[in-house]
Design an enzyme around this catalytic site. Structure first.
Site, PDB file in Angstrom:
ATOM      1  N   LYS A 206       0.528  -1.184   0.056  1.00 30.32           N
ATOM      2  CA  LYS A 206       0.217   0.082   0.034  1.00 30.32           C
ATOM      3  C   LYS A 206       1.085   0.895   0.371  1.00 30.32           C
ATOM      4  CE  LYS A 206      -1.873   2.807   3.049  1.00 30.32           C
ATOM      5  NZ  LYS A 206      -2.139   4.255   2.320  1.00 30.32           N
ATOM      6  N   GLU A 281       9.874   1.465  10.485  1.00 29.39           N
ATOM      7  CA  GLU A 281      11.027   1.768  10.487  1.00 29.39           C
ATOM      8  C   GLU A 281       9.983   3.573  10.573  1.00 29.39           C
ATOM      9  OE1 GLU A 281      13.815   1.730   9.684  1.00 29.39           O
ATOM     10  OE2 GLU A 281      13.678  -0.580   9.463  1.00 29.39           O
ATOM     11  N   CYS A 315      13.650  10.589   6.567  1.00 28.85           N
ATOM     12  CA  CYS A 315      13.843   9.854   7.861  1.00 28.85           C
ATOM     13  C   CYS A 315      15.204  10.512   8.683  1.00 28.85           C
ATOM     14  CB  CYS A 315      12.997   8.687   8.644  1.00 28.85           C
ATOM     15  SG  CYS A 315      13.984   7.357   7.131  1.00 28.85           S
ATOM     16  N   GLU A 412      10.769  15.788  15.400  1.00 30.32           N
ATOM     17  CA  GLU A 412      10.284  15.872  13.467  1.00 30.32           C
ATOM     18  C   GLU A 412       9.904  17.234  12.572  1.00 30.32           C
ATOM     19  OE1 GLU A 412       9.570  11.903  11.506  1.00 30.32           O
ATOM     20  OE2 GLU A 412      11.376  11.546  10.951  1.00 30.32           O
TER      21      GLU A 412
HETATM   22  P1  NAI Z   1       2.042   8.628   7.756  1.00 31.07           P
HETATM   23  O1  NAI Z   1       2.301   7.239   9.240  1.00 31.07           O
HETATM   24  O2  NAI Z   1       0.540   9.020   8.736  1.00 31.07           O
HETATM   25  O3  NAI Z   1       2.026   7.315   7.120  1.00 31.07           O
HETATM   26  C1  NAI Z   1       2.513   7.031   6.615  1.00 31.07           C
HETATM   27  C2  NAI Z   1       2.153   5.328   5.404  1.00 31.07           C
HETATM   28  O4  NAI Z   1       1.105   4.623   6.405  1.00 31.07           O
HETATM   29  C3  NAI Z   1       1.015   5.922   4.843  1.00 31.07           C
HETATM   30  O5  NAI Z   1       0.863   4.742   3.299  1.00 31.07           O
HETATM   31  C4  NAI Z   1      -0.418   5.875   5.343  1.00 31.07           C
HETATM   32  O6  NAI Z   1      -1.846   5.490   4.000  1.00 31.07           O
HETATM   33  C5  NAI Z   1      -0.183   5.103   6.232  1.00 31.07           C
HETATM   34  N1  NAI Z   1      -1.294   5.206   7.468  1.00 31.07           N
HETATM   35  C6  NAI Z   1      -1.368   6.048   8.205  1.00 31.07           C
HETATM   36  N2  NAI Z   1      -2.389   5.916   8.863  1.00 31.07           N
HETATM   37  C7  NAI Z   1      -2.700   4.357   8.897  1.00 31.07           C
HETATM   38  C8  NAI Z   1      -3.379   3.756   9.686  1.00 31.07           C
HETATM   39  N3  NAI Z   1      -3.857   3.977  11.358  1.00 31.07           N
HETATM   40  N4  NAI Z   1      -3.155   2.723   9.735  1.00 31.07           N
HETATM   41  C9  NAI Z   1      -2.252   2.052   8.584  1.00 31.07           C
HETATM   42  N5  NAI Z   1      -2.032   3.034   7.760  1.00 31.07           N
HETATM   43  C10 NAI Z   1      -1.507   4.472   7.679  1.00 31.07           C
HETATM   44  O7  NAI Z   1       2.619   9.864   7.887  1.00 31.07           O
HETATM   45  P2  NAI Z   1       2.392  11.122   6.841  1.00 31.07           P
HETATM   46  O8  NAI Z   1       0.992  11.682   8.101  1.00 31.07           O
HETATM   47  O9  NAI Z   1       2.082  10.841   5.371  1.00 31.07           O
HETATM   48  O10 NAI Z   1       3.518  12.591   7.489  1.00 31.07           O
HETATM   49  C11 NAI Z   1       3.075  12.835   9.204  1.00 31.07           C
HETATM   50  C12 NAI Z   1       4.247  12.732   9.414  1.00 31.07           C
HETATM   51  O11 NAI Z   1       5.196  11.563   9.502  1.00 31.07           O
HETATM   52  C13 NAI Z   1       5.551  13.124   8.512  1.00 31.07           C
HETATM   53  O12 NAI Z   1       5.440  15.058   8.432  1.00 31.07           O
HETATM   54  C14 NAI Z   1       6.445  13.256   8.648  1.00 31.07           C
HETATM   55  O13 NAI Z   1       6.951  13.777  10.252  1.00 31.07           O
HETATM   56  C15 NAI Z   1       6.158  11.835   8.868  1.00 31.07           C
HETATM   57  N6  NAI Z   1       6.545  10.617   8.292  1.00 31.07           N
HETATM   58  C16 NAI Z   1       7.687  10.050   8.279  1.00 31.07           C
HETATM   59  C17 NAI Z   1       7.887   9.503   7.472  1.00 31.07           C
HETATM   60  C18 NAI Z   1       9.619   8.679   7.577  1.00 31.07           C
HETATM   61  O14 NAI Z   1      10.221   8.199   6.858  1.00 31.07           O
HETATM   62  N7  NAI Z   1      10.559   8.811   8.585  1.00 31.07           N
HETATM   63  C19 NAI Z   1       7.980   9.124   6.163  1.00 31.07           C
HETATM   64  C20 NAI Z   1       6.904   9.898   6.101  1.00 31.07           C
HETATM   65  C21 NAI Z   1       6.006  10.450   7.312  1.00 31.07           C
END
Ligand code: NAI
Ligand code: MG
Length: 508
Positions: A206, A281, A315, A412
């Protein structure tokens, strides 16, 4: 065409460049899901907007999968796993098929790079030299493991020799659901699918709702590469619906997630109901430490690249810069001197080094942090603002005069914003660097080997770089200490996390 454009465009215009016919074809496609090696329509009409962050405009649509869509994909992966059509193939055959997928990505590298640039806002030049080759590397590295992974013979300690034969077999864990973020969509997708496939698992991928284009394009090549139906399924949709359904689904055996720490914690809790295997991660607030003897000519641009690459949406971003008091001003000046290089540009500008942020939400979040930093008393050494444009640009920003308890230091930000602090000695900086709930990565700049090793051993981080940053290699384990994650990806440890161990004891 390109020549005319080059002549008529204003040198500093943030207008996006033209899309290629190949990219336009992908964007014009009817929203569909990839299940059982077929493109299928959703059971409902819900779609999500595909946006170009360089313009803020809608450029396409993808499916926002329903529960029934997710269930269909899981059923396909479950059947494909249970009947052994993939896991029972000779390992060298799995290896060849995974490598074929890598070949097909490579053969379409320019198109993948362009789609990534349009979808994420990342500079097409970096996508070409970083994202696409790294994706190919992840697949090829893990393809080789398919034929190297094995069990071992182990003798019981309590029974006489020759009375039993016992061995430990390694088996694929089953159906994996892999949920990835928007910052490196194709790298994240290939990093996730490659160990699962090499281990013999089947999967549902996904991609993030903001950036699903390259995962969908990848699906186009799955059947051609030779994967049997149901081995790789791609389902697009929102996290709290489609993602959540995968996490709680009783027919999914393992969840692999990359994204925010907040959602990682939620997923870990939600996967407990069925006791799925989980690897996470998550976020980071990685320190970059510049010791007094460091070569400032290398350390300053290194520290700048550590935070401004991918607009800081990475990240492992070096978002906390610690510089020895004796060279602080020189290093900050050196970082500031690179901001011309990192000036935001539209993603398809071949000269771009930094694009916009991925979304309005992300831009607002980053600008909110900068405002909070100012309110808390931080000063802006450079940047702190955003160019006037429809795209989600933010200028490279350095904050100084920060304190350890400020949100800009603790949280972050995920944008091109670095907080810089002074220190006096090694123990002090190690303590300050470790004063974080995160522990993903760290960078050290020094010419002194003793200092390098002493500091590396003190830092609580899954990866430590010396005189470089963001070097990631498929052969080295990657993951976080503390709240940066759970488990390791890449390397032998990465593929082993897609296996179960079975001890077999046979009385002779
Ligand atoms: P997110 O963690 O919400 O999204 C990442 C993935 O998780 C997406 O595919 C999303 O559809 C999925 N997801 C979201 N909620 C879920 C749930 N309840 N159950 C299963 N899957 C779920 O990240 P988002 O909202 O895009 O970004 C928010 C913040 O997260 C960013 O501002 C950043 O600080 C951090 N982030 C960190 C990343 C990293 O590589 N460490 C990557 C992306 C975001
Ligand atoms: Mg979210």
């Amino acid at each position: 065409m390109a020549m005319v454009q080059a002549v008529t465009r204003q040198a500093d215009s943030l207008a996006q460049f033209d899309y290629s016919p190949a990219a336009k074809r992908v964007l014009a496609r009817k929203p569909a899901l990839f299940i059982n090696n077929e493109w299928v329509r959703s059971t409902h009409g819900a779609t999500l907007v595909v946006e170009d962050p360089s313009t803020g405009k809608e450029v396409g649509r993808i499916v926002d999968a329903s529960d029934a869509d997710v269930d269909r994909a899981v059923a396909a992966a479950r059947t494909a796993f249970d009947d052994g059509r993939w896991s029972n193939l000779p390992p060298n055959k799995r290896e060849r098929i995974i490598n074929k997928l890598a070949d097909l990505i490579e053969a379409h590298a320019a198109e993948f790079a362009e789609l990534e640039a349009i979808d994420v806002g990342k500079p097409v030049g970096f996508a070409s030299v970083v994202d696409i080759p790294a994706s190919v590397d992840h697949l090829r590295y893990m393809a080789g493991w398919a034929s190297k992974l094995g069990g071992e013979v182990m003798d019981p300690q309590s029974l006489p020799r020759g009375t039993v034969f016992s061995y430990v077999a390694r088996e694929p864990v089953g159906v994996a659901a892999q949920i990835v973020p928007w910052n490196f969509p194709l790298i994240m997708a290939t990093l996730k699918i490659s160990p699962a496939l090499a281990a013999g698992c089947t999967l549902i991928l996904k991609p993030a709702e903001q950036t699903s284009l390259t995962a969908l394009r990848l699906a186009d090549f799955v059947a051609e590469a030779g994967f049997p139906p149901g081995v790789i399924n791609v389902v697009t949709g929102n996290g709290h619906t489609a993602g959540d359904r995968l996490v709680k689904h009783p027919d999914v055996d393992k969840i692999a997630f990359t994204g925010s720490t907040e959602v990682g914690k939620l997923i870990n809790r939600n996967a407990t109901g069925t006791l799925k295997r989980v690897t996470l991660e998550l976020g980071g607030k990685s320190p970059v430490i510049v010791m007094p003897d460091a070569n400032v000519e290398e350390a300053a641009p290194g520290a700048a690249g550590a935070i401004f690459f991918n607009s800081g949406q990475i990240c492992i971003a070096g978002s906390r810069l610690f510089v020895h008091r004796s060279i602080f001003d020189r290093v900050i000046e050196g970082v500031a001197a690179t901001t011309g290089f990192w000036k935001p540009r539209p993603s398809l500008d071949p000269q771009a080094h930094m694009g916009p942020l991925v979304s309005k939400e992300q831009k607002d979040k980053v600008m909110g942090y900068i405002a909070a930093g100012k309110r808390d008393g931080a000063s802006i050494a450079i940047g702190g603002d955003a160019p006037a444009a429809d795209g989600y640009y933010v200028n490279p920003t350095i904050l100084v005069n920060v304190k350890a308890n400020m949100s800009v230091v603790r949280e972050e930000i995920f944008g091109p914003v670095v907080v810089a602090q002074r220190f006096d000695d090694l123990d002090e900086v190690a303590k300050a660097a470790n004063d974080s709930c995160y522990g993903l990565a760290a960078g050290i700049w020094t010419k002194d080997l003793k200092t390098m090793h002493r500091l590396a051993s003190k830092l609580k981080a899954g990866t430590v770089w010396g005189n470089c940053h963001a070097v990631i290699d498929p052969a080295l384990p990657f993951g976080g200490y503390k709240q940066s994650g759970f488990g390791r990806e890449q390397a032998r440890q990465g593929i082993e996390s897609y296996t179960e161990l079975k001890s077999v004891i046979i009385q002779l």
